[in-house]
Design a protein around this motif. Structure first.
Motif, short mmCIF file in Angstrom:
data_model
loop_
_atom_site.label_atom_id
_atom_site.label_comp_id
_atom_site.label_asym_id
_atom_site.label_seq_id
_atom_site.Cartn_x
_atom_site.Cartn_y
_atom_site.Cartn_z
N ARG A 1 104.22 7.63 164.67
CA ARG A 1 105.36 8.22 164.69
C ARG A 1 105.24 9.72 165.51
N TYR A 2 103.87 10.30 165.62
CA TYR A 2 103.93 11.35 166.26
C TYR A 2 104.00 11.21 167.91
N TRP B 1 93.77 22.83 158.65
CA TRP B 1 95.09 22.25 158.25
C TRP B 1 94.85 21.30 157.16
N VAL C 1 115.76 15.28 168.79
CA VAL C 1 115.91 14.14 167.50
C VAL C 1 115.46 14.99 166.49
N PHE D 1 114.21 13.57 162.77
CA PHE D 1 113.83 12.50 161.95
C PHE D 1 113.97 12.63 160.45
N ASP E 1 111.68 11.85 158.13
CA ASP E 1 110.52 12.82 157.79
C ASP E 1 110.58 13.67 158.62
N ARG F 1 108.40 15.05 160.45
CA ARG F 1 107.57 14.87 161.63
C ARG F 1 106.72 16.03 162.39
N LEU F 2 106.31 16.75 161.61
CA LEU F 2 105.57 18.07 161.95
C LEU F 2 104.08 17.79 162.35
N LEU F 3 103.62 18.23 163.34
CA LEU F 3 102.12 17.93 163.48
C LEU F 3 101.19 18.52 162.20
N PRO F 4 100.53 17.86 161.71
CA PRO F 4 99.88 18.60 160.40
C PRO F 4 98.86 19.69 160.87
#
Lengths: 288, 254
Positions: free
Chosen positions: A183-184, A282, B85, B87, B89, B91-94
């Motif tokens: 997904r990333y 994080w 886009v 989404f 979710d 969809r953030l980079l953790p």
């Protein structure tokens, strides 16, 4: 486990206080406790302290023959003497330089290979097979060949350490990289990251947990390789110091060497764990 | 490989911000998901796509987003050159802080990008959370960051794939208000896929119901703002859409 204990404690925390005011008996429903219960204070130090106490007591009452195992105070005074006359420092510098050079080159090689194999199908096809074969051969079994190729000098020693180091770094970085959520990758496409931005912003941070795990194995591996190469035709280093002591039957110097190796390995692992905590902040918010 | 969003430029579009889908076919193996679909969006128009699962609504959105590299198909897709886009979710980079997530991939000087990112966070009501980790935010807050990330790129077209599907009803209502507010200010064309009929009626200028990869119903929504679910005309549109979706309304309170 501790969460379970804490939860139980939390659930029942109000009961004793209520009991104190109303003077009711502490009547909780009885149940089998399968958890481990409260943690032992200073758990990490208990076993080691016990061993030290046994060693000291055994030496003091003459139960342990000093020719087999020197008394702790002999090891301490010998260590102090070795430090005072500069011998320990000299050997330590040589050993540390070897380990560090091997660790740095091995880690760099592992990361580069993992990136190439992890980010391209062709790279994976070409690299992964040979590396898995290399992994199946213990690094130390390569020693005779490495001695023939590179002689018995520093070059051979550093290369042997690097060979032991790159495999776990490669393996865990590659694994971490491939485990990055697709997904990333989609996200990166929609915000139009370039390949380099993708590597820098998504791939490397995403593979970092895997890389750091690999690094911990690598640090231990570098110590193992260090011990072996220092006992092969070395003229300096902690291993050489111990080898020399063996020929003169000086168990106290051997013990000093062991302690130094132990402290080195432990502090290196501690350093990597500290790095883990710092760089994976994080994730720490998830782990609490 | 089909003619693709990435291969076309905005100059092919009839007007900036407009979307044209012509004779679009997408298939997974034997299964045709989009069956010669035609659809057009005027600049600034908000179109909601409704459909049961498997109706092809997500496939359509992915085709417009250029995310369907490995899907067989044919037809023509024309989209603006600046597409964002959102989404389902967030969809953030953790591993990236909130502000870094918002400005991810923004071109130009970093200082400008970050200033724009901060402004976008203010717009979605998350001022002061720039340095938070995504994991520290609630689901609604994460989705607001994701909105900020989309809007900071000044998109001509905003594609949203069930953006509020994972949120609770209260948060969702608040997000609708926020989204409407943001859209009034930024004015992109919007294509939103949703399974929530009321959400579609509340937000969209036009609702398109997909069934088996074809358009089963198109309905312009010309209700006055604010749109209210208890309004009789609202209810009439809802019945019409539910019928098109093949929902037996005795069983549902949607």
């Amino acid at each position: 486990m501790s969460a379970l204990v804490a939860q139980r404690a939390g659930v029942f925390a109000t009961t004793p206080r209520a009991a104190a005011t109303v003077a009711l008996p502490d009547a909780r429903p009885s149940g089998v406790r399968l958890g481990l219960g409260r943690p032992v204070p200073f758990a990490a130090a208990v076993g080691v302290t016990l061993l030290l106490v046994l060693w000291t007591a055994g030496s003091a009452i003459g139960f342990i023959d000093p020719r087999v195992l020197s008394a702790p105070w002999t090891v301490v005074t010998t260590g102090a003497e070795l430090v005072a006359d500069g011998r320990l420092g000299e050997h330590l510098t040589v050993s540390l330089t070897r380990a560090a050079l091997g660790l740095v080159t091995g880690t760099a090689a592992g990361v580069v290979l993992a990136l190439v194999a992890g980010l391209s199908r062709v790279g994976d096809a070409v690299l992964d097979g040979p590396i898995q074969v290399k992994r199946a051969i213990p690094s130390l079994a390569l020693l005779p060949l490495l001695i023939l190729w590179f002689g018995i000098g520093e070059e051979m020693k550093v290369i042997t350490i690097a060979l032991g180091v790159f495999v776990p770094v490669y393996l865990h970085t590659h694994n971490g990289l491939r485990a990055i959520d697709s997904r990333y990758v989609e996200l990166a496409e929609t915000v139009r990251l370039s390949r380099w931005q993708f590597v820098a912003r998504v791939v490397l941070p995403g593979a970092l947990p895997g890389f750091l795990l690999g690094l911990r194995f690598a640090v231990t591996g570098s110590m193992l390789a260090l011990v072996v190469v220092e006992q092969v035709n070395a003229t300096a280093g902690i291993g050489y110091m111990m080898e020399l002591a063996r020929t003169y039957g000086q168990t106290e110097i051997i013990l000093v060497g062991l302690v130094v190796y132990g402290v080195l390995g432990y502090s290196a692992d501690l350093a990597v764990r500290l790095l883990q905590r710092r760089t994976l902040a994080w994730r720490r918010t998830l782990e609490g | 490989m089909a003619a693709h969003a990435g291969g076309l430029t905005a100059t092919d579009a009839p007007a900036r911000g407009a979307v044209v889908v012509r004779d679009l076919v997408r298939a997974y193996g034997e299964r045709t998901v989009l069956d010669h679909l035609d659809l057009g969006l005027a600049p600034g128009e908000f179109v909601a796509i409704l459909g049961r699962s498997g109706s092809g609504k997500s496939t359509l959105l992915r085709a417009l987003a250029g995310l369907d590299h490995d899907v067989d198909g044919s037809g023509e897709v024309v989209v603006p050159d600046q597409v964002s886009v959102v989404f389902q979710d967030s969809r953030l980079l953790p591993w990236a802080r909130v502000l870094d997530n918002v400005v991810l991939g923004l071109d130009g000087p970093q200082a400008d990008a970050r200033a724009a990112g901060r402004a976008a966070l203010v717009e979605v009501g998350l001022a002061g959370r720039e340095r938070a980790w995504p994991n520290e935010l609630s689901g609604g807050e994460q989705q607001r960051v994701s909105l900020a990330r989309s809007l900071v790129r000044s998109p001509r077209l905003l594609l949203a794939d069930e953006p509020f599907g994972a949120l609770d009803a209260l948060t969702r209502t608040r997000m609708h208000a926020l989204l409407r507010d943001l859209l009034t200010r930024h004015g992109p064309t919007v294509l939103m896929v949703t399974h929530d009929v009321d959400e579609a009626i509340v937000l969209a200028d036009r609702v398109v119901v997909l069934d088996a990869g074809r358009i089963a119903l198109e309905r312009r929504i010309d209700l006055a703002e604010p749109r209210d679910g208890s309004d009789p005309s609202f209810a009439r549109i809802r019945s019409e859409l539910l019928d098109a979706l093949g929902v037996d309304r005795k069983d549902t309170t949607a």
